[in-house]
Scaffold this active site. Structure first.
Site, PDB file in Angstrom:
ATOM      1  CB  CYS A  97      38.784 -46.949  38.018  1.00  0.00           C
ATOM      2  SG  CYS A  97      38.003 -45.482  37.352  1.00  0.00           S
ATOM      3  CG  HIS A  98      36.268 -47.197  32.734  1.00  0.00           C
ATOM      4  ND1 HIS A  98      36.117 -48.111  31.729  1.00  0.00           N
ATOM      5  CD2 HIS A  98      35.178 -47.308  33.509  1.00  0.00           C
ATOM      6  CE1 HIS A  98      34.974 -48.741  31.881  1.00  0.00           C
ATOM      7  NE2 HIS A  98      34.384 -48.284  32.963  1.00  0.00           N
ATOM      8  CB  THR A  99      40.924 -43.282  35.573  1.00  0.00           C
ATOM      9  OG1 THR A  99      39.583 -42.807  35.539  1.00  0.00           O
ATOM     10  CG2 THR A  99      41.858 -42.113  35.397  1.00  0.00           C
ATOM     11  CG  HIS A 121      42.105 -43.963  40.940  1.00  0.00           C
ATOM     12  ND1 HIS A 121      42.299 -44.783  39.857  1.00  0.00           N
ATOM     13  CD2 HIS A 121      40.835 -43.526  40.840  1.00  0.00           C
ATOM     14  CE1 HIS A 121      41.193 -44.826  39.126  1.00  0.00           C
ATOM     15  NE2 HIS A 121      40.280 -44.082  39.709  1.00  0.00           N
ATOM     16  CD  GLU A 122      37.695 -46.760  41.500  1.00  0.00           C
ATOM     17  OE1 GLU A 122      37.115 -47.819  41.820  1.00  0.00           O
ATOM     18  OE2 GLU A 122      37.341 -46.070  40.533  1.00  0.00           O
ATOM     19  CB  CYS A 175      44.707 -28.478  51.736  1.00  0.00           C
ATOM     20  SG  CYS A 175      44.190 -26.822  51.220  1.00  0.00           S
ATOM     21  CB  CYS A 189      43.861 -23.991  48.890  1.00  0.00           C
ATOM     22  SG  CYS A 189      42.540 -25.010  48.224  1.00  0.00           S
ATOM     23  CB  CYS A 209      39.935 -26.039  50.817  1.00  0.00           C
ATOM     24  SG  CYS A 209      40.574 -27.558  50.077  1.00  0.00           S
ATOM     25  CB  CYS A 212      42.029 -29.302  47.179  1.00  0.00           C
ATOM     26  SG  CYS A 212      43.444 -28.935  48.231  1.00  0.00           S
ATOM     27  NE  ARG A 231      44.021 -28.684  39.927  1.00  0.00           N
ATOM     28  CZ  ARG A 231      42.916 -29.403  39.966  1.00  0.00           C
ATOM     29  NH1 ARG A 231      42.421 -29.796  41.107  1.00  0.00           N
ATOM     30  NH2 ARG A 231      42.296 -29.759  38.859  1.00  0.00           N
ATOM     31  CB  CYS A 264      36.819 -43.315  41.829  1.00  0.00           C
ATOM     32  SG  CYS A 264      36.966 -42.695  40.152  1.00  0.00           S
ATOM     33  NE  ARG A 323      35.269 -49.060  39.920  1.00  0.00           N
ATOM     34  CZ  ARG A 323      34.879 -48.393  38.829  1.00  0.00           C
ATOM     35  NH1 ARG A 323      34.306 -49.021  37.828  1.00  0.00           N
ATOM     36  NH2 ARG A 323      35.085 -47.098  38.724  1.00  0.00           N
TER      37      ARG A 323
HETATM   38  N1  LIG Z   1      34.015 -36.232  36.861  1.00  0.00           N
HETATM   39  C1  LIG Z   1      34.719 -37.106  37.572  1.00  0.00           C
HETATM   40  O1  LIG Z   1      35.318 -36.765  38.574  1.00  0.00           O
HETATM   41  C2  LIG Z   1      34.761 -38.531  37.130  1.00  0.00           C
HETATM   42  C3  LIG Z   1      35.120 -39.556  38.018  1.00  0.00           C
HETATM   43  C4  LIG Z   1      35.076 -40.876  37.559  1.00  0.00           C
HETATM   44  C5  LIG Z   1      34.706 -41.147  36.254  1.00  0.00           C
HETATM   45  N2  LIG Z   1      34.380 -40.117  35.413  1.00  0.00           N
HETATM   46  C6  LIG Z   1      33.952 -40.328  34.028  1.00  0.00           C
HETATM   47  O2  LIG Z   1      32.581 -40.650  34.040  1.00  0.00           O
HETATM   48  C7  LIG Z   1      32.273 -41.438  32.889  1.00  0.00           C
HETATM   49  C8  LIG Z   1      31.549 -42.692  33.328  1.00  0.00           C
HETATM   50  O3  LIG Z   1      32.390 -43.502  34.140  1.00  0.00           O
HETATM   51  P1  LIG Z   1      31.953 -44.988  34.497  1.00  0.00           P
HETATM   52  O4  LIG Z   1      33.009 -45.568  35.343  1.00  0.00           O
HETATM   53  O5  LIG Z   1      30.563 -44.994  34.999  1.00  0.00           O
HETATM   54  O6  LIG Z   1      32.030 -45.622  33.026  1.00  0.00           O
HETATM   55  P2  LIG Z   1      31.352 -46.898  32.363  1.00  0.00           P
HETATM   56  O7  LIG Z   1      32.050 -47.116  31.075  1.00  0.00           O
HETATM   57  O8  LIG Z   1      31.269 -48.026  33.344  1.00  0.00           O
HETATM   58  O9  LIG Z   1      29.862 -46.438  32.068  1.00  0.00           O
HETATM   59  C9  LIG Z   1      29.499 -45.709  30.953  1.00  0.00           C
HETATM   60  C10 LIG Z   1      28.130 -46.180  30.506  1.00  0.00           C
HETATM   61  O10 LIG Z   1      27.692 -45.372  29.419  1.00  0.00           O
HETATM   62  C11 LIG Z   1      26.950 -46.177  28.567  1.00  0.00           C
HETATM   63  N3  LIG Z   1      26.841 -45.562  27.240  1.00  0.00           N
HETATM   64  C12 LIG Z   1      27.764 -45.530  26.257  1.00  0.00           C
HETATM   65  N4  LIG Z   1      27.268 -44.888  25.181  1.00  0.00           N
HETATM   66  C13 LIG Z   1      26.011 -44.509  25.495  1.00  0.00           C
HETATM   67  C14 LIG Z   1      24.985 -43.818  24.801  1.00  0.00           C
HETATM   68  N5  LIG Z   1      25.146 -43.414  23.532  1.00  0.00           N
HETATM   69  N6  LIG Z   1      23.822 -43.581  25.442  1.00  0.00           N
HETATM   70  C15 LIG Z   1      23.637 -44.016  26.715  1.00  0.00           C
HETATM   71  N7  LIG Z   1      24.574 -44.670  27.425  1.00  0.00           N
HETATM   72  C16 LIG Z   1      25.737 -44.929  26.810  1.00  0.00           C
HETATM   73  C17 LIG Z   1      27.693 -47.498  28.551  1.00  0.00           C
HETATM   74  O11 LIG Z   1      26.846 -48.569  28.134  1.00  0.00           O
HETATM   75  C18 LIG Z   1      28.112 -47.633  30.011  1.00  0.00           C
HETATM   76  O12 LIG Z   1      27.185 -48.388  30.779  1.00  0.00           O
HETATM   77  C19 LIG Z   1      33.613 -41.689  32.200  1.00  0.00           C
HETATM   78  O13 LIG Z   1      33.763 -40.731  31.170  1.00  0.00           O
HETATM   79  C20 LIG Z   1      34.622 -41.442  33.296  1.00  0.00           C
HETATM   80  O14 LIG Z   1      35.867 -41.062  32.775  1.00  0.00           O
HETATM   81  C21 LIG Z   1      34.390 -38.837  35.836  1.00  0.00           C
HETATM   82 ZN   LIG Z   2      38.301 -44.285  39.249  1.00  0.00          ZN
HETATM   83 ZN   LIG Z   3      42.713 -27.063  49.407  1.00  0.00          ZN
END
Ligand SMILES: NC(=O)c1ccc[n+]([C@@H]2O[C@H](COP(=O)([O-])OP(=O)(O)OC[C@H]3O[C@@H](n4cnc5c(N)ncnc54)[C@H](O)[C@@H]3O)[C@@H](O)[C@H]2O)c1
Ligand SMILES: [Zn+2]
Ligand SMILES: [Zn+2]
Length: 368
Positions: free
Chosen positions: A40-42, A62-63, A92, A95, A98, A106, A110, A169, A362
């Site tokens: 993942c990106h993270t 983490h996945e 949990c 909390c 939860c 949760c 943390r 994720c 992925r």
């Molecule tokens: N909230 C959460 O719990 C949580 C969990 C996982 C990931 N995320 C976040 O969600 C986001 C997306 O994650 P992902 O894995 O799908 O990422 P990803 O990079 O695979 O997908 C992002 C997409 O956005 C597109 N994009 C970029 N600029 C753009 C624009 N101007 N207009 C339209 N589309 C555009 C890209 O082409 C790409 O396909 C990330 O910021 C990630 O950190 C959040």
């Molecule tokens: Zn992830």
């Molecule tokens: Zn909890």
């Protein structure tokens, strides 16, 4: 016990796959043998050093999806042989958060999790006596992991590992953003910005909620085609002018629900502006860079638009991930297009390269 794991030794360096030591699970903890893990990106964000709260050495990942191999004392909800999905966002069930249906954040572990510790403030991974911290409470770029029971979702034994791990994720985040956070009403018009794992999950979630029209916006034509496969009815190439084009598509009003899944604050602004007056709800799932802010004209809010943030799609992991997995097993979500590459643990750095090249959605590590 000894196991192989991908260790981040220093920021900006490739991960080094090597043998490390894993201690036995303590009270409330579970030993999981991993079968599959998404890249993942993270993980890359931390490996690169861009994350200000990152640390090394650590085992990233983490996945994960795997099988319970052993349980420590006082573990009640899991038994040897159970199939599980790892949860960076635990549940949990005790909390204040939860117990409240309004959030999945949760509070139980943390602080220690953010420091790279298990709930008791120590780590289970080490090398020659030196502690190696855990990552997002998971550390699943490894053959095994020890995690708290509250951070493992027990899923159907029928779920293939390479698909189950996607629920750890981005997929659950996108599905949950539509199903939980926005609770999209049937017959609605939705716009999803971003067609990565999160955005595609949101498209699928809008479809499952019965949305009539689902517009997906991305820069990549290949990714937009994947969105069509998940139920998008209209595809838009993003950039300047996107809001105007969405208004044109919606009789000048904008959409009932918009979702932001790019992490770009300029796109977040577009997602707010593309929501309709009166009741339009913009759900932000993307994670912006540190210090960045979202610029919104307040009049848009006075006239009835709302903005919600969504972490892990508002999904209470132990309760809801198994339900999402069952919906997938019932044929409601097609996950084949999301697994673009299958790699071994030794190829984890190639997984990062593929991600940087935006090659597929992925790469999934399969453990022999
Ligand atoms: N909230 C959460 O719990 C949580 C969990 C996982 C990931 N995320 C976040 O969600 C986001 C997306 O994650 P992902 O894995 O799908 O990422 P990803 O990079 O695979 O997908 C992002 C997409 O956005 C597109 N994009 C970029 N600029 C753009 C624009 N101007 N207009 C339209 N589309 C555009 C890209 O082409 C790409 O396909 C990330 O910021 C990630 O950190 C959040
Ligand atoms: Zn992830
Ligand atoms: Zn909890």
């Amino acid at each position: 016990m000894k196991m192989r794991a991908a260790v981040l030794e220093g920021f900006g360096e490739p991960l080094a796959v090597q043998e490390v030591e894993l201690a036995e699970p303590r009270a409330g903890e579970v030993l999981v043998r991993l079968h599959a893990c998404g890249v993942c990106h993270t993980d890359l964000y931390t490996a690169s050093g861009a994350d200000p709260s990152g640390y090394a050495p650590t085992v990233l990942g983490h996945e994960g999806a795997g099988v319970v191999e052993a349980v420590g004392p006082d573990v009640g909800s899991l038994a040897v042989g159970d199939r599980v999905v790892t949860l960076f966002s635990p549940q949990c069930r005790e909390c204040v958060h939860c117990l409240d249906p309004r959030t999945n954040l949760c509070m139980a572990i943390r602080e220690e999790q953010n420091k790279g510790h298990l709930p008791d403030g120590t780590t289970r991974i080490s090398r020659d006596g030196e502690e190696i911290r855990s990552f997002m409470g998971c550390s699943t770029f490894a053959e095994y992991t020890v995690m708290p029971e509250i951070a493992l979702a027990k899923v159907s034994p029928e779920a293939p590992f390479e698909h189950a791990c996607l629920f750890a994720c981005g997929l659950s985040t996108g599905l949950g953003a539509a199903i939980n956070t926005a609770a999209v009403r049937s017959g609605s018009t939705c716009v999803v910005f971003g067609a990565g794992m999160v955005g595609l999950g949101a498209v699928a979630g809008c479809r499952l909620q019965g949305a009539e029209r689902i517009v997906c916006v991305d820069l990549s034509p290949q990714r937009l085609e994947l969105a069509r496969g998940q139920g998008a009815t209209d595809l838009l190439e993003g950039g300047e002018g996107t809001v105007e084009r969405i208004l044109e598509l919606t009789d000048g009003f904008g959409a009932d629900y918009t979702f932001e899944a790019t992490g770009n604050v300029a796109v977040m602004r577009q997602a707010v502006e593309a929501a309709r007056m009166g009741w339009g709800l913009c759900t932000v799932a993307g994670v912006a860079g540190k210090g960045e802010t979202l610029d919104v004209v307040p009049r848009l809010l006075i006239t009835g638009r709302r903005i919600a943030g969504s972490s892990f799609g508002g999904v209470k992991g132990r309760d809801q991930v198994p339900v999402l997995v069952d919906r997938y097993l019932a044929g409601e979500i097609d996950l084949d297009p999301f697994v673009s590459h299958r790699i071994g643990l030794d190829e984890v750095n190639r997984g990062f390269e593929l991600m940087e090249a935006q090659d597929g959605i992925r790469s999934v590590i399969e453990f022999a």
